[in-house]
Design an enzyme around this catalytic site. Structure first.
Site, short mmCIF file in Angstrom:
data_model
loop_
_atom_site.label_atom_id
_atom_site.label_comp_id
_atom_site.label_asym_id
_atom_site.label_seq_id
_atom_site.Cartn_x
_atom_site.Cartn_y
_atom_site.Cartn_z
CE1 TYR A 1 -5.37 11.34 -14.85
CE2 TYR A 1 -4.85 13.40 -15.97
CZ TYR A 1 -4.83 12.03 -15.94
OH TYR A 1 -4.28 11.33 -16.99
CG ASP B 1 -1.84 1.19 1.29
OD1 ASP B 1 -1.66 2.13 0.49
OD2 ASP B 1 -2.74 1.18 2.14
#
Length: 287
Positions: free
Chosen positions: A165, A70
């Site tokens: 983004y 992770d």
């Protein structure tokens, strides 16, 4: 490079760009550590696991090694690099591709109308690339060689899916530029690569949402493996040191090396399709 098969880490490689890059490097005989969180079907809304990618790397001619990581957890990242050093004694290529990408990111809503979790892309994206590079740097500097790649796109310079983004893409471009300054005279190179529209399961989901609107995309897409081949050529080229720190357009690099995608296709550059180009880093240095 040494006689040993190059050792690579590709983060976020359960599916999509990371999976394709890992397989592409495997086709050139690399040993590839495949990282991600997906270990079984259902771990994500999209298909793909780290084990499936690792198997595909091996089937392509390399050696795939799946490691569940992770990338929001620094301790897990640290353990990954300790494992690579312990098992291989070196690291030749790091591809920073991990990012927290949620289905809601691509919905045509304004940023405050989307779930706040969409902003996780700034942490598992920009920060995770910094952390992985921080752990890779001592290994590469010690061996006086190495290549760090940031996977990016033209959203760094124009609106795509919203500010999270865009911040991710612009952020990793800037990471590459500034890390190159610190890597000067170490033998380590770092680049950010603008990938084209990749024919992944996620892109297919977007295309299916409005086939008419996105019909043009089918003519400009790249296979995910294409970027893996581009990275391999960059890694092999001794002239890469001359462009370290830059953001490059993958499609243009492919032309430079005479690479074509599946079906003898030459994917177009963002410079032609979107009329954009990477921002240029100024040479001023303040320490």
């Amino acid at each position: 490079m040494t006689d040993q098969a190059p050792i690579a880490i590709v983060t976020g490689a359960s599916r999509g760009a990371g999976r394709g890059i890992a397989i592409g490097l495997g086709m050139h005989g690399c040993t590839v550590y495949v990282t991600g969180r997906s270990e079984k079907t259902g771990d994500s809304s999209l298909p793909g696991t780290i084990y499936e990618t690792a198997e595909a790397v091996t089937a392509a001619g390399g050696k795939g090694i799946a490691v569940r990581v992770d990338h929001a957890d620094d301790a897990q990242v640290k353990a990954l690099f300790e494992q690579v050093e312990r098992e291989q004694g070196r690291l030749d290529i790091l591809v920073n591709n991990a990012a927290a990408v949620y289905d809601e990111m691509t919905t045509p809503l304004r940023f405050w109308e989307k779930p706040l979790k969409v902003g996780d892309m700034i942490d598992v994206g920009i920060r995770s690339s910094y952390v992985a590079s921080w752990y890779a740097a001592p290994l590469m500097v010690k061996q006086k060689s190495g290549l760090i790649i940031m996977t990016s796109g033209s959203g760094a310079v124009h609106y795509v899916f919203g500010p999270a983004y865009g911040a991710h893409k612009a952020g990793v471009d800037k990471l590459a530029a500034d890390m190159a300054v610190d890597f000067e005279e170490t033998g380590v190179n770092v680049l950010s690569v603008w990938m084209g529209a990749l024919m992944t399961d996620r892109l297919q989901m977007v295309l299916d949402s409005d086939p008419v609107k996105f019909a043009y995309v089918k003519d400009i897409v790249e296979t995910p493996e294409f970027t893996g081949h581009i990275i391999w050529e960059i890694f092999k080229d001794p002239a890469t040191a001359k462009i370290t720190g830059q953001t490059v357009i993958g499609a243009e690099v492919a032309v430079q090396y005479g690479l074509k995608d599946v079906g003898d296709r030459q994917p177009p550059s963002y410079r032609d399709t979107h009329k954009v180009e990477p921002r240029v880093q100024y040479s001023n240095i303040i320490r």
